[in-house]
Enzyme design. Structure first.
Site, PDB file in Angstrom:
ATOM      1  N   ASP A   1     -73.077  50.182   4.980  1.00 27.03           N
ATOM      2  CA  ASP A   1     -72.720  51.143   6.031  1.00 27.03           C
ATOM      3  C   ASP A   1     -71.960  52.279   5.352  1.00 27.03           C
ATOM      4  O   ASP A   1     -70.768  52.447   5.546  1.00 27.03           O
ATOM      5  CB  ASP A   1     -71.865  50.450   7.107  1.00 27.03           C
ATOM      6  CG  ASP A   1     -71.689  51.307   8.352  1.00 27.03           C
ATOM      7  OD1 ASP A   1     -72.162  52.461   8.356  1.00 27.03           O
ATOM      8  OD2 ASP A   1     -71.070  50.821   9.317  1.00 27.03           O
TER       9      ASP A   1
ATOM     10  N   GLU B   1     -79.296  57.902   8.275  1.00 30.03           N
ATOM     11  CA  GLU B   1     -78.840  59.084   8.996  1.00 30.03           C
ATOM     12  C   GLU B   1     -78.542  60.208   8.007  1.00 30.03           C
ATOM     13  O   GLU B   1     -77.560  60.144   7.279  1.00 30.03           O
ATOM     14  CB  GLU B   1     -77.576  58.738   9.796  1.00 30.03           C
ATOM     15  CG  GLU B   1     -77.749  57.541  10.716  1.00 30.03           C
ATOM     16  CD  GLU B   1     -76.461  56.741  10.876  1.00 30.03           C
ATOM     17  OE1 GLU B   1     -75.461  57.299  11.336  1.00 30.03           O
ATOM     18  OE2 GLU B   1     -76.452  55.540  10.536  1.00 30.03           O
TER      19      GLU B   1
ATOM     20  N   HIS C   1     -69.204  59.323  15.988  1.00 25.10           N
ATOM     21  CA  HIS C   1     -70.405  59.880  16.614  1.00 25.10           C
ATOM     22  C   HIS C   1     -70.129  60.756  17.839  1.00 25.10           C
ATOM     23  O   HIS C   1     -70.804  60.642  18.873  1.00 25.10           O
ATOM     24  CB  HIS C   1     -71.375  58.757  16.992  1.00 25.10           C
ATOM     25  CG  HIS C   1     -71.946  58.019  15.807  1.00 25.10           C
ATOM     26  ND1 HIS C   1     -72.144  58.593  14.580  1.00 25.10           N
ATOM     27  CD2 HIS C   1     -72.376  56.721  15.682  1.00 25.10           C
ATOM     28  CE1 HIS C   1     -72.665  57.711  13.744  1.00 25.10           C
ATOM     29  NE2 HIS C   1     -72.809  56.567  14.383  1.00 25.10           N
TER      30      HIS C   1
ATOM     31  N   HIS D   1     -80.052  58.912  15.054  1.00 27.43           N
ATOM     32  CA  HIS D   1     -79.630  57.543  14.722  1.00 27.43           C
ATOM     33  C   HIS D   1     -80.746  56.514  14.936  1.00 27.43           C
ATOM     34  O   HIS D   1     -80.487  55.401  15.404  1.00 27.43           O
ATOM     35  CB  HIS D   1     -78.389  57.176  15.537  1.00 27.43           C
ATOM     36  CG  HIS D   1     -77.512  56.159  14.884  1.00 27.43           C
ATOM     37  ND1 HIS D   1     -77.946  54.900  14.540  1.00 27.43           N
ATOM     38  CD2 HIS D   1     -76.218  56.222  14.493  1.00 27.43           C
ATOM     39  CE1 HIS D   1     -76.955  54.236  13.989  1.00 27.43           C
ATOM     40  NE2 HIS D   1     -75.888  55.004  13.942  1.00 27.43           N
TER      41      HIS D   1
ATOM     42  N   ARG E   1     -67.713  59.112  11.238  1.00 28.93           N
ATOM     43  CA  ARG E   1     -66.290  59.010  11.615  1.00 28.93           C
ATOM     44  C   ARG E   1     -65.427  60.193  11.201  1.00 28.93           C
ATOM     45  O   ARG E   1     -65.655  60.798  10.156  1.00 28.93           O
ATOM     46  CB  ARG E   1     -65.700  57.735  10.998  1.00 28.93           C
ATOM     47  CG  ARG E   1     -66.300  56.478  11.587  1.00 28.93           C
ATOM     48  CD  ARG E   1     -65.811  55.215  10.911  1.00 28.93           C
ATOM     49  NE  ARG E   1     -66.412  54.048  11.571  1.00 28.93           N
ATOM     50  CZ  ARG E   1     -67.662  53.644  11.336  1.00 28.93           C
ATOM     51  NH1 ARG E   1     -68.416  54.257  10.470  1.00 28.93           N
ATOM     52  NH2 ARG E   1     -68.144  52.610  12.005  1.00 28.93           N
TER      53      ARG E   1
HETATM   54  C1  GLA Z   1     -73.114  54.367  12.112  1.00 28.86           C
HETATM   55  C2  GLA Z   1     -71.836  53.810  11.628  1.00 28.86           C
HETATM   56  C3  GLA Z   1     -71.823  52.334  11.829  1.00 28.86           C
HETATM   57  C4  GLA Z   1     -72.093  51.977  13.271  1.00 28.86           C
HETATM   58  C5  GLA Z   1     -73.364  52.602  13.721  1.00 28.86           C
HETATM   59  C6  GLA Z   1     -73.601  52.380  15.190  1.00 28.86           C
HETATM   60  O1  GLA Z   1     -74.152  54.039  11.289  1.00 28.86           O
HETATM   61  O2  GLA Z   1     -71.560  54.127  10.292  1.00 28.86           O
HETATM   62  O3  GLA Z   1     -70.596  51.812  11.402  1.00 28.86           O
HETATM   63  O4  GLA Z   1     -71.049  52.452  14.066  1.00 28.86           O
HETATM   64  O5  GLA Z   1     -73.349  53.975  13.460  1.00 28.86           O
HETATM   65  O6  GLA Z   1     -73.490  51.048  15.556  1.00 28.86           O
END
Ligand code: GLA
Length: 382
Positions: free
Chosen positions: A282, A347, A136, A210, A111
């Site tokens: 996350d 990632e 992304h 990803h 983000r």
């Molecule tokens: C990343 C983001 C998550 C989500 C995934 C895709 O990992 O951090 O919040 O958006 O991508 O679903």
């Protein structure tokens, strides 16, 4: 290079790889690569490449550079596809792949707050595709582009080089960005990804892949029992919109501590504020790095199948995303619905929202500079 068509599959020769005659359907003993037409997107033809090396086989689409399948043996030698995805191109295109299964992510992984950043005195506004932020790469990031593919021969390896030129201003980012991503299948069940990018105007870049992993096989249930180890004593805490606050916080004494291998399900339902914000894990972990080379970042293991995955990278961070937003509405490669926690993404990356945090490692790329980044996914058993 000579090519010939057989049963709808074009087998590429001339790689000096001692190509197995049935390379498209069997994981043979020698490295091989084959290509087949795989439909089209917006009038652009898409190909699917199958790369095999020993008892290890992966499929890569030129659409999004998507790692569609990764087949690797369990402790008894039985192959399973351990990455989440769809069985058809349509799966990726019609769903717009909201989960980004297997895709190359750019120009900016994760983000950017409110989709805004300032560079060289100019403010840039990106698409807000993850309200209130940009995620992304925006509405049509690298995961939705058709890449140009070139097979590359190695001694004991087989590789596919993918290139994409992103024009100045695409998705609101400055500069023409020339990106090359090479997937190499090593002789010992490894996938090495080398990223390379240049620009003609100062810009920001954060490239990753990803892929989601389920070492028991995709579609077999949750990864709650998988054990995860992250080589990180700090992470970047986020606000309720998953934007880093700018702090580097210690993992010690929190459910974010994965310095010792821990089952993912042990703490992903915790009431710890960060886990509540993410609906589970996350977050970006700050890797404990010793230098600039390839260093182990994460280890994943599945006791039931015996499969293991070790991820090494040159990047400073890793996003561990526990598949929290999978809600049972997407049907994967084997036809089964993916529900929350059915796969985990790891990632490798620079930190989210770096363009707005001067204390984070810089993601600025200037003309004359070359972005080079490498991540290796090493599969094994025990
Ligand atoms: C990343 C983001 C998550 C989500 C995934 C895709 O990992 O951090 O919040 O958006 O991508 O679903």
């Amino acid at each position: 290079m000579r090519t010939f068509a057989r049963a709808g599959v074009v087998v590429l020769l001339g790689l000096g790889l001692g190509l197995a005659s049935s390379s498209s359907s069997q994981a043979g003993a020698k490295p091989s690569i084959s290509k087949e037409a795989y439909g089209s997107v917006g009038g652009q033809a898409v190909d699917r490449y199958t790369l095999s090396n020993g008892k290890f086989r992966v499929r890569i689409l030129t659409y999004g550079g998507i790692l569609q399948t990764v087949e690797t043996p369990d402790r008894h030698g039985r192959l399973a596809n351990v990455t989440l995805g769809f069985g058809t191109l349509g799966g990726y295109v019609t769903s717009k792949n909201p989960a980004y299964f297997g895709a190359l992510i750019g120009r900016y992984g994760n983000r950017i707050a409110k989709g805004k950043f300032t560079l060289g005195g100019q403010t840039y506004q990106l698409a807000i595709n993850n309200d209130p932020n940009s995620l992304h790469g925006g509405n049509a990031g690298f995961d939705k582009r058709v890449w140009t593919a070139t097979p590359v021969a190695g001694k004991n390896t087989v590789a596919l080089r993918l290139s994409y030129v992103s024009p100045n201003g695409e998705e609101g980012y400055p500069g023409t960005l020339r990106t090359t991503v090479t997937y190499t299948i090593t002789k010992d069940r490894g996938i090495r990804i080398d990223y390379h990018a240049t620009t003609d105007k100062a810009t920001v870049v954060n490239l990753t892949n990803h892929a989601y992993w389920n070492l028991g096989g995709e579609g077999t249930g949750t990864i709650d029992d998988h054990k995860l180890q992250l080589r990180a004593s700090r992470y970047t805490p986020v606000d309720s919109t998953l934007i880093p606050t700018g702090k580097l916080a210690a993992v010690a004494g929190t459910p974010m501590d994965f310095r010792k291998a821990t089952a993912i399900g042990a703490r992903n339902r915790s009431s710890f504020q960060q886990i509540v914000y993410g609906r589970g894990y996350d977050h970006n972990w700050v890797l404990d790095r010793h230098g600039k080379g390839l260093e182990v970042a994460a280890r994943v293991s599945d006791a039931a199948s015996g499969r293991t995955l070790t991820i090494s990278t040159t990047e400073p961070g890793i996003q561990f995303y526990g598949g929290n937003f999978l809600d049972g509405t997407l049907y994967g490669t084997s036809g089964r619905a993916y529900r929350q926690g059915d796969g985990l993404a790891l990632e490798t990356q620079h930190f989210p929202d770096s363009p707005n945090h001067a204390n984070f490692p810089s993601t600025v790329l200037r003309p004359g500079q070359v972005l080079r980044s490498t991540t290796v996914y090493q599969f094994g058993t025990r």
